[in-house]
Design a protein around this motif. Structure first.
Motif: not given
Length: 337
Positions: A106-131
């Motif tokens: 299950k490691h790869q699946t769990t890691l992929a989910q965490l990486q997806a959450s990280k990417t989404q948070l980084e995108s939201n953070l970049a938009q907020l930082q721009k604002s």
């Protein structure tokens, strides 16, 4: 403040928005949390891989113990309860081994989910930082504050105008020209045009133009490098030098009837001549540029407006001196299409 001179990159205004700052801080915290989970998952994976070999070794030991216990029971040297206890230990170890294998798989699946959450948070953070960065208004060019529309600590709303910054080295001007009057071969970036502002002439440089017409017009963009102060959001008359067109004449505006005909004076009578209006020019006289349907180099035209002008109407021509004065006035305008 108004009339203040500012440099490119200088801070003009700073807007406070506590809600936006709170969202930015919360997003940073959430991102740090996900990064920690990713690190912990990788550590756990390494631990599970190392423990997998140990779990397998323990299973082998328990299996051997069960075999010995079964032999003792068969020889009557051990009780049935001792055998059952050993069996339970073996089953528990099998379950532990299976759980460990599942964790590794299950490691790869769990890691992929965490990486997806990280990417989404980084995108939201970049938009907020721009604002948040946009809360600080920076001068894009050297200029002077022409208008200040807000006061310190004043509450503002979305799309509210804050200030007007004037460029002292150049002013962009947009113009719309009829597509039928333009030859795109004449439109070369960098050509010079003239602008008329309150009887003052300014030099303009063509910086860009649309390649596609919109509702019959083409947008042209000019840059003025005049040192004269020019108010924004106003109309400016622009004279753009274009190629000369054969069989086009400059005539007084009153000589054109219904935008499709003028009258030639022949032997004291009017003769209708069909024309196309292709432009106009404001000089000492307001004149129109017309294209004749007939191939002719020079004709005498009616310049006095007659409401009852028709073919064959008798008229009196201007004297030679009067004609000379009118032609001189037209030639001084140096009309070009």
């Amino acid at each position: 403040k108004k009339e203040q001179v500012v440099q490119k990159g200088e801070k003009l205004l700073e807007i406070e928005n506590e809600d936006l700052i709170f969202q930015l801080n919360a997003s940073n915290a959430n991102l740090d949390d996900v990064k920690a989970l990713i690190t912990a998952q990788n550590i756990q994976y390494k631990s599970d891989v190392n423990a997998l070999e140990i779990e397998q070794s323990l299973l082998n030991i328990n299996q051997k113990a069960l075999n010995r216990q079964q032999a003792l029971v068969n020889d009557g040297l051990a009780s049935q309860s001792d055998l059952e206890s050993t069996q339970r230990t073996l089953q528990s170890q099998k379950l532990a081994l299976n759980n460990r294998k599942l964790a590794v798989e299950k490691h790869q699946t769990t890691l992929a989910q965490l990486q997806a959450s990280k990417t989404q948070l980084e995108s939201n953070l970049a938009q907020l930082q721009k604002s948040v960065n946009e809360l600080v208004v920076i001068a894009d060019f050297d200029g002077v504050i022409n208008e200040l529309n807000v006061k310190e600590f004043e509450k503002i709303s979305t799309n509210q105008k804050l200030l007007t910054l004037m460029n002292q080295t150049g002013l962009e001007i947009e113009a719309y020209a009829s597509i039928k009057n333009l030859n795109f071969e004449d439109l070369v970036i960098g050509i010079t045009a003239k602008g008329l502002v309150d009887d003052n002439q300014i030099n303009l440089t063509l910086t860009s133009f649309d390649q596609v017409a919109n509702q019959g017009s083409v947008k042209l963009s000019f840059l003025s490098v005049s040192q004269k102060n020019i108010a924004v959001n106003r109309y400016i008359q622009i004279q753009l030098p274009l190629s000369e067109i054969d069989n086009v004449f400059a005539v007084p505006v009153q000589s054109v009837y219904s935008n499709n005909r003028i009258y030639e004076v022949v032997d004291g009578q009017l003769k209708r001549v069909k024309v196309n209006v292709v432009g106009k020019h404001q000089g000492q006289l307001l004149i129109q540029l017309v294209e004749s349907m007939d191939e002719t180099s020079s004709i005498n035209i009616l310049t006095t407006r007659l409401n009852d002008a028709i073919n064959g109407l008798k008229v009196n021509e201007l004297s030679a001196e009067e004609q000379s004065q009118l032609l001189k006035k037209l030639s001084n305008d140096q009309v070009r299409l």
